[in-house]
Structures are given as structure tokens and as C-alpha cells.
Design a protein around this motif. Structure first.
Motif, PDB file in Angstrom:
ATOM      1  N   THR A  50       0.707  -1.230  -0.107  1.00 59.76           N
ATOM      2  CA  THR A  50      -0.013   0.072  -0.150  1.00 59.76           C
ATOM      3  C   THR A  50       0.822   1.518  -0.068  1.00 59.76           C
ATOM      4  N   ALA A  51       1.813   1.267   0.728  1.00 58.67           N
ATOM      5  CA  ALA A  51       2.822   2.315   0.790  1.00 58.67           C
ATOM      6  C   ALA A  51       3.404   2.601  -0.408  1.00 58.67           C
ATOM      7  N   PHE A  52       4.112   1.543  -1.379  1.00 50.96           N
ATOM      8  CA  PHE A  52       4.513   1.527  -2.464  1.00 50.96           C
ATOM      9  C   PHE A  52       3.606   2.269  -3.523  1.00 50.96           C
ATOM     10  N   GLU A  53       2.385   1.641  -3.484  1.00 47.61           N
ATOM     11  CA  GLU A  53       1.028   2.159  -4.406  1.00 47.61           C
ATOM     12  C   GLU A  53       1.005   3.654  -4.086  1.00 47.61           C
ATOM     13  N   THR A  54       1.007   3.965  -2.845  1.00 45.71           N
ATOM     14  CA  THR A  54       0.743   5.387  -2.579  1.00 45.71           C
ATOM     15  C   THR A  54       1.757   6.381  -3.212  1.00 45.71           C
ATOM     16  N   TRP A  55       2.939   5.894  -2.921  1.00 47.10           N
ATOM     17  CA  TRP A  55       4.290   6.718  -3.599  1.00 47.10           C
ATOM     18  C   TRP A  55       4.152   6.655  -5.012  1.00 47.10           C
ATOM     19  N   MET A  56       3.371   5.492  -5.629  1.00 51.72           N
ATOM     20  CA  MET A  56       3.460   5.622  -7.431  1.00 51.72           C
ATOM     21  C   MET A  56       2.512   6.476  -7.638  1.00 51.72           C
ATOM     22  N   GLN A  57       1.319   6.408  -6.798  1.00 51.80           N
ATOM     23  CA  GLN A  57       0.170   7.411  -7.043  1.00 51.80           C
ATOM     24  C   GLN A  57       0.483   8.824  -7.014  1.00 51.80           C
ATOM     25  N   LYS A  58       1.427   9.287  -5.938  1.00 54.26           N
ATOM     26  CA  LYS A  58       1.598  10.763  -5.789  1.00 54.26           C
ATOM     27  C   LYS A  58       2.743  11.201  -7.166  1.00 54.26           C
ATOM     28  N   ILE A  59       3.453  10.216  -7.692  1.00 54.17           N
ATOM     29  CA  ILE A  59       4.273  10.386  -8.611  1.00 54.17           C
ATOM     30  C   ILE A  59       3.252  10.591  -9.954  1.00 54.17           C
ATOM     31  N   GLN A  60       2.375   9.677 -10.072  1.00 55.92           N
ATOM     32  CA  GLN A  60       1.519   9.890 -11.280  1.00 55.92           C
ATOM     33  C   GLN A  60      -0.112   9.358 -10.856  1.00 55.92           C
ATOM     34  N   GLU A  61      -0.900  10.188 -11.166  1.00 54.25           N
ATOM     35  CA  GLU A  61      -2.596   9.532 -10.764  1.00 54.25           C
ATOM     36  C   GLU A  61      -2.806   8.621 -11.516  1.00 54.25           C
ATOM     37  N   TYR A  62      -3.916   7.614 -11.059  1.00 52.82           N
ATOM     38  CA  TYR A  62      -4.320   6.628 -11.909  1.00 52.82           C
ATOM     39  C   TYR A  62      -5.129   7.055 -12.910  1.00 52.82           C
ATOM     40  N   ASP A  63      -6.134   8.050 -12.622  1.00 52.62           N
ATOM     41  CA  ASP A  63      -7.162   8.400 -13.472  1.00 52.62           C
ATOM     42  C   ASP A  63      -6.817   9.856 -14.541  1.00 52.62           C
ATOM     43  N   GLU A  64      -5.500  10.518 -14.413  1.00 51.10           N
ATOM     44  CA  GLU A  64      -5.296  11.618 -15.125  1.00 51.10           C
ATOM     45  C   GLU A  64      -3.796  11.826 -14.941  1.00 51.10           C
ATOM     46  N   ASN A  65      -3.315  12.521 -16.104  1.00 51.05           N
ATOM     47  CA  ASN A  65      -1.732  12.800 -16.112  1.00 51.05           C
ATOM     48  C   ASN A  65      -1.593  13.854 -15.053  1.00 51.05           C
ATOM     49  N   TYR A  66      -1.298  13.591 -14.012  1.00 53.92           N
ATOM     50  CA  TYR A  66      -1.158  14.534 -12.698  1.00 53.92           C
ATOM     51  C   TYR A  66      -0.095  13.884 -11.763  1.00 53.92           C
ATOM     52  N   THR A  67       0.946  14.942 -11.344  1.00 50.64           N
ATOM     53  CA  THR A  67       1.855  14.599 -10.383  1.00 50.64           C
ATOM     54  C   THR A  67       1.499  15.305  -9.304  1.00 50.64           C
ATOM     55  N   ALA A  68       1.350  14.829  -8.037  1.00 46.66           N
ATOM     56  CA  ALA A  68       0.979  15.454  -6.682  1.00 46.66           C
ATOM     57  C   ALA A  68       2.341  16.019  -6.115  1.00 46.66           C
ATOM     58  N   VAL A  69       3.502  15.167  -6.529  1.00 44.94           N
ATOM     59  CA  VAL A  69       4.756  15.783  -5.808  1.00 44.94           C
ATOM     60  C   VAL A  69       5.690  16.060  -6.852  1.00 44.94           C
ATOM     61  N   ALA A  70       6.671  17.206  -6.679  1.00 44.46           N
ATOM     62  CA  ALA A  70       7.582  17.607  -7.605  1.00 44.46           C
ATOM     63  C   ALA A  70       9.156  17.061  -7.070  1.00 44.46           C
ATOM     64  N   THR A  71       9.855  17.046  -7.949  1.00 41.47           N
ATOM     65  CA  THR A  71      11.310  16.709  -7.857  1.00 41.47           C
ATOM     66  C   THR A  71      11.754  17.850  -6.627  1.00 41.47           C
ATOM     67  N   SER A  72      12.986  17.417  -5.886  1.00 37.48           N
ATOM     68  CA  SER A  72      13.798  18.275  -5.330  1.00 37.48           C
ATOM     69  C   SER A  72      14.134  19.456  -5.802  1.00 37.48           C
ATOM     70  N   THR A  73      14.018  20.648  -5.227  1.00 33.61           N
ATOM     71  CA  THR A  73      14.680  21.989  -5.765  1.00 33.61           C
ATOM     72  C   THR A  73      16.048  22.298  -5.397  1.00 33.61           C
ATOM     73  N   THR A  74      16.472  21.618  -4.282  1.00 36.80           N
ATOM     74  CA  THR A  74      18.143  21.807  -4.209  1.00 36.80           C
ATOM     75  C   THR A  74      18.648  20.602  -3.954  1.00 36.80           C
ATOM     76  N   SER A  75      19.890  20.462  -4.087  1.00 37.52           N
ATOM     77  CA  SER A  75      20.633  19.102  -4.242  1.00 37.52           C
ATOM     78  C   SER A  75      20.954  18.647  -2.744  1.00 37.52           C
ATOM     79  N   THR A  76      20.523  19.589  -1.790  1.00 41.95           N
ATOM     80  CA  THR A  76      20.832  19.070  -0.385  1.00 41.95           C
ATOM     81  C   THR A  76      19.425  18.501   0.343  1.00 41.95           C
ATOM     82  N   GLU A  77      18.168  18.639  -0.458  1.00 42.79           N
ATOM     83  CA  GLU A  77      16.921  18.234  -0.022  1.00 42.79           C
ATOM     84  C   GLU A  77      16.636  16.586  -0.707  1.00 42.79           C
ATOM     85  N   LYS A  78      17.428  15.817  -0.497  1.00 39.27           N
ATOM     86  CA  LYS A  78      17.448  14.300  -1.064  1.00 39.27           C
ATOM     87  C   LYS A  78      16.161  13.565  -0.676  1.00 39.27           C
TER      88      LYS A  78
END
Length: 205
Positions: free
Chosen positions: A97-125
Motif C-alpha cells: 500500500t505504501a509503495f502504491e501510494t508513492w507511485m500514485q503521488k508520482i502519477q495519478e491513476y485516472d489523469e496525467n497529474y503529479t502530486a509531488v515534484a522533484t527536489s529543488t535543491t541538491s541538499t533536499e534528498k
């Protein structure tokens, strides 16, 4: 001249013991931005139910430069393959469930939408949808001293080699096959993680 040797000289040249492929531990981390609230408990669960993983291969490409019927080989660029782990599925489906949630935040099931972005700085890993992972080779005959103490006796395995995978994200959660005839078995599934890069990490002696 090659040494003839015998079983005693062979034993005396092997330090302590050989590493065993069934003695390992994987530390699964989840990004802080994807809404997994029990990340610490999931990491502990992963220490026990990750059934298979691997220590990464080291790969450097080759540039072949032809010259008069011969080829000069030069070192090319380092590449990093995806890292795959096999997880035994608990009855609450916690890690799946946790991995499915992770992938859902990257790309939604029913639309081309990303809920989280990549890091904005190299220190925020661990910002966005990236997280670091670790795999540890454990010793068969030595105990560690940092953790696992019970009643004055240390029960933790000593770590003899570690690798850290930086800024990973899951790209594939494998199917779980269901079968009436599949008796005396537990469900398991694999997760393929994309890796920006990995490094061997220092281990306390």
C-alpha cells in the motif's frame, strides 16, 4: 611456482568466514512529501519481510576508438541499473500500500497529474518523490555494538558491507499471482526502483 596448499592453508588465508547471501538487511525509506505517516514502522517491517535484494553491480561504459585495424578501448561513463527488491506481503498489505501510494503521488491513476515534484535543491534528498535506500551485508559470526541490546546482551548482527542508493523512486510494482492451487506459500511481489546513483558507505570496524 603456484602454491600447492591444503585445506589448512586455505582456511588460514580466509579471514574469519565467507559472506553469506541470506544474511542481509534492507532499509526502506519513504519520501516525506507523499503522505506516508508510519514510515518508521514500515522501515522496521521492511528489515524483516524483504526476502531478496542485491548488492549492486559496478558498471563503466567502454568507448571503442578504431585505429588501423585495431581498437583502442577507453573508459566511458558510469551507469546505474534499477534496483529490485522482493517483499513478502503481510496480511495488512502495509508495504504494498505504501509503495502504491508513492507511485500514485508520482502519477495519478485516472489523469496525467503529479502530486509531488522533484527536489529543488541538491541538499533536499528526501523532498518530492525521491528517497534514499540502504542494503547491508551482515556477518555470520560477529555481533554489532550499536543496537539490538537485550538484557545486557547485544543481539544485532555486525554490518560488514553497506551500499546507499541515492534519490530512488519506484517504477514498477509487480503483480501478485492468485491461484487456488498455490498452497503452503506466502504472497510476495517485487518492486523495481530507479536509482540516480549509489555509493559504498563506511562501516564501523
Amino acid at each position: 611456482m603456484a602454491q600447492r596448499g591444503n585445506i589448512d592453508t586455505f582456511k588460514s588465508n580466509v579471514y574469519s568466514d565467507f559472506a553469506r547471501p541470506n544474511l542481509f538487511q534492507v532499509d526502506i525509506n519513504f519520501p516525506t512529501d507523499i503522505g506516508v505517516t508510519n514510515a518508521a514502522a514500515l522501515k522496521t517491517l521492511g528489515n524483516f519481510v524483504v526476502r531478496a535484494a542485491n548488492l549492486p553491480a559496478s558498471q563503466i561504459g567502454v568507448v571503442e576508438v578504431p585505429f588501423r585495424g585495431r581498437v583502442l578501448k577507453l573508459a566511458g561513463d558510469r551507469t546505474f541499473e534499477p534496483w529490485t527488491i522482493t517483499i513478502q506481503n503481510d496480511s495488512n498489505f502495509q508495504l504494498r500500500t505504501a509503495f502504491e501510494t508513492w507511485m500514485q503521488k508520482i502519477q495519478e491513476y485516472d489523469e496525467n497529474y503529479t502530486a509531488v515534484a522533484t527536489s529543488t535543491t541538491s541538499t533536499e534528498k528526501t523532498v518530492g518523490y525521491f528517497a534514499d535506500m540502504d542494503v547491508h551485508q551482515l556477518s555470520r559470526n560477529e555481533k554489532g555494538t550499536a543496537s539490538g541490546t537485550t538484557g545486557g546482551q547485544d543481539t544485532s548482527h555486525k554490518v560488514i558491507k553497506s551500499y546507499k542508493f541515492f534519490q530512488c523512486f519506484p517504477s514498477n510494482i509487480a503483480a501478485i499471482d492468485l491461484d487456488f492451487g498455490n498452497n503452503d506459500a506466502v504472497e510476495e511481489f517485487t518492486v523495481e526502483l530507479q536509482v540516480q546513483y549509489w555509493k559504498p558507505t563506511a562501516v564501523a570496524s
